[in-house]
Design a protein around this motif. Structure first.
Motif, PDB file in Angstrom:
ATOM      1  N   ARG A   1     -70.481   1.119 -36.885  1.00 34.07           N
ATOM      2  CA  ARG A   1     -70.295   1.657 -35.659  1.00 34.07           C
ATOM      3  C   ARG A   1     -69.898   3.152 -36.487  1.00 34.07           C
ATOM      4  NH1 ARG A   1     -69.993   3.398 -29.347  1.00 34.07           N
ATOM      5  NH2 ARG A   1     -70.054   5.348 -29.573  1.00 34.07           N
ATOM      6  N   PHE A   2     -70.202   3.830 -37.000  1.00 34.02           N
ATOM      7  CA  PHE A   2     -68.841   5.066 -37.140  1.00 34.02           C
ATOM      8  C   PHE A   2     -69.313   6.568 -37.088  1.00 34.02           C
ATOM      9  CE2 PHE A   2     -70.417   2.379 -41.265  1.00 34.02           C
ATOM     10  CZ  PHE A   2     -69.088   2.094 -41.229  1.00 34.02           C
ATOM     11  N   GLU A   3     -68.398   7.493 -36.629  1.00 38.42           N
ATOM     12  CA  GLU A   3     -68.657   8.421 -35.790  1.00 38.42           C
ATOM     13  C   GLU A   3     -67.500   9.588 -35.928  1.00 38.42           C
ATOM     14  OE1 GLU A   3     -68.386   8.480 -31.335  1.00 38.42           O
ATOM     15  OE2 GLU A   3     -68.446   6.624 -31.423  1.00 38.42           O
ATOM     16  N   THR A   4     -67.816  11.397 -36.264  1.00 38.38           N
ATOM     17  CA  THR A   4     -66.926  11.802 -36.628  1.00 38.38           C
ATOM     18  C   THR A   4     -67.237  12.900 -35.909  1.00 38.38           C
ATOM     19  OG1 THR A   4     -66.631  13.313 -38.470  1.00 38.38           O
ATOM     20  CG2 THR A   4     -69.435  12.480 -38.513  1.00 38.38           C
ATOM     21  N   PRO A   5     -66.550  14.064 -35.791  1.00 42.58           N
ATOM     22  CA  PRO A   5     -66.555  14.987 -35.170  1.00 42.58           C
ATOM     23  C   PRO A   5     -67.947  15.993 -34.921  1.00 42.58           C
ATOM     24  CG  PRO A   5     -64.533  15.358 -35.941  1.00 42.58           C
ATOM     25  CD  PRO A   5     -65.420  14.403 -36.196  1.00 42.58           C
ATOM     26  N   VAL A   6     -68.136  16.972 -34.375  1.00 41.77           N
ATOM     27  CA  VAL A   6     -69.219  17.962 -34.312  1.00 41.77           C
ATOM     28  C   VAL A   6     -68.378  19.270 -35.748  1.00 41.77           C
ATOM     29  CG1 VAL A   6     -70.369  20.180 -33.723  1.00 41.77           C
ATOM     30  CG2 VAL A   6     -70.134  17.239 -32.248  1.00 41.77           C
ATOM     31  N   PRO A   7     -68.782  19.895 -36.284  1.00 45.34           N
ATOM     32  CA  PRO A   7     -68.410  20.656 -37.101  1.00 45.34           C
ATOM     33  C   PRO A   7     -68.039  21.642 -36.378  1.00 45.34           C
ATOM     34  CG  PRO A   7     -70.943  19.860 -37.779  1.00 45.34           C
ATOM     35  CD  PRO A   7     -70.215  19.645 -36.812  1.00 45.34           C
ATOM     36  N   ALA A   8     -66.630  22.843 -36.826  1.00 43.24           N
ATOM     37  CA  ALA A   8     -65.973  23.723 -36.374  1.00 43.24           C
ATOM     38  C   ALA A   8     -67.079  24.776 -36.374  1.00 43.24           C
ATOM     39  CB  ALA A   8     -65.287  23.958 -36.811  1.00 43.24           C
ATOM     40  N   CYS A   9     -67.838  25.057 -37.278  1.00 39.17           N
ATOM     41  CA  CYS A   9     -68.701  26.088 -37.341  1.00 39.17           C
ATOM     42  C   CYS A   9     -69.881  25.542 -36.021  1.00 39.17           C
ATOM     43  CB  CYS A   9     -69.674  25.870 -39.114  1.00 39.17           C
ATOM     44  SG  CYS A   9     -70.652  24.473 -39.357  1.00 39.17           S
ATOM     45  N   PHE A  10     -70.511  24.614 -36.030  1.00 36.96           N
ATOM     46  CA  PHE A  10     -71.441  24.411 -35.122  1.00 36.96           C
ATOM     47  C   PHE A  10     -70.281  25.443 -33.459  1.00 36.96           C
ATOM     48  CE2 PHE A  10     -74.498  21.046 -35.777  1.00 36.96           C
ATOM     49  CZ  PHE A  10     -74.071  20.991 -37.237  1.00 36.96           C
ATOM     50  N   GLU A  11     -69.599  24.702 -33.138  1.00 33.27           N
ATOM     51  CA  GLU A  11     -68.816  25.364 -32.085  1.00 33.27           C
ATOM     52  C   GLU A  11     -69.393  27.298 -32.741  1.00 33.27           C
ATOM     53  OE1 GLU A  11     -68.027  24.055 -29.256  1.00 33.27           O
ATOM     54  OE2 GLU A  11     -68.334  21.627 -30.186  1.00 33.27           O
ATOM     55  N   LYS A  12     -68.291  27.530 -33.521  1.00 36.51           N
ATOM     56  CA  LYS A  12     -67.781  28.562 -33.618  1.00 36.51           C
ATOM     57  C   LYS A  12     -69.328  29.796 -33.327  1.00 36.51           C
ATOM     58  CE  LYS A  12     -66.421  32.306 -37.349  1.00 36.51           C
ATOM     59  NZ  LYS A  12     -65.555  32.382 -39.318  1.00 36.51           N
TER      60      LYS A  12
END
Length: 159
Positions: free
Chosen positions: A143-154
């Motif tokens: 299982r591999f996870e990574t956070p949502v990119p900052a540009c999505f939040e922006k």
């Protein structure tokens, strides 16, 4: 245009229904930025996908000899004319999310090939945040996870 098959489900329902796939196969969770606010916050899109000579994938609600594709989705938030959508892929077809979101009338941001008019992030609004699969040699669940990119939040937060 064709009708999309809708099934309202929660993420828990989706995961429960995919128990076999989660336990033994590959499953992908994505966070995607799409244009507009989804009319139905949760659902399931089922269609058959075919690719033409120009490498454009087309969706059909009936079996047309294409590959069967299933995408479960859940709109997490909407703001500034965009929605952050979590997709769980029951199948992993080429351009599946791009085509299914376009089927809903909410193309992935930056995806002019499938109808997007926006490119505010200067990239496709697709992000696989979790991949799960069984290791082919060891048989161990990975299982591999990574956070949502900052540009999505922006994109969601800036006017």
């Amino acid at each position: 245009e064709h009708d999309v098959v809708w099934e309202t489900q929660t993420r828990t329902d989706v995961l429960t229904s995919l128990t076999g796939d989660v336990a033994t196969g590959e499953i992908t969770f994505t966070s995607d930025i799409v244009e507009g606010e989804l009319e139905k916050a949760q659902g399931c899109i089922r269609s058959w996908l075919t690719e033409d000579k120009r490498f454009v994938t087309h969706s059909s609600p009936v079996d047309n000899g294409g590959k069967y594709a299933v995408t479960h989705y859940n709109a997490l938030t909407s703001s500034n004319g965009y929605s952050l959508v979590e997709c769980v892929l029951e199948t992993g077809r080429k351009n599946q999310i791009r085509v299914h979101m376009a089927d809903l009338g909410h193309p992935v941001v930056g995806d002019s090939k499938y109808g997007s008019k926006e490119d505010s992030m200067r990239r496709l609004g697709l992000h696989a945040y979790m991949l799960c699969f069984t290791h082919p040699v060891t048989g161990k669940r990975m299982r591999f996870e990574t956070p949502v990119p900052a540009c999505f939040e922006k994109c969601l937060n800036e006017k």
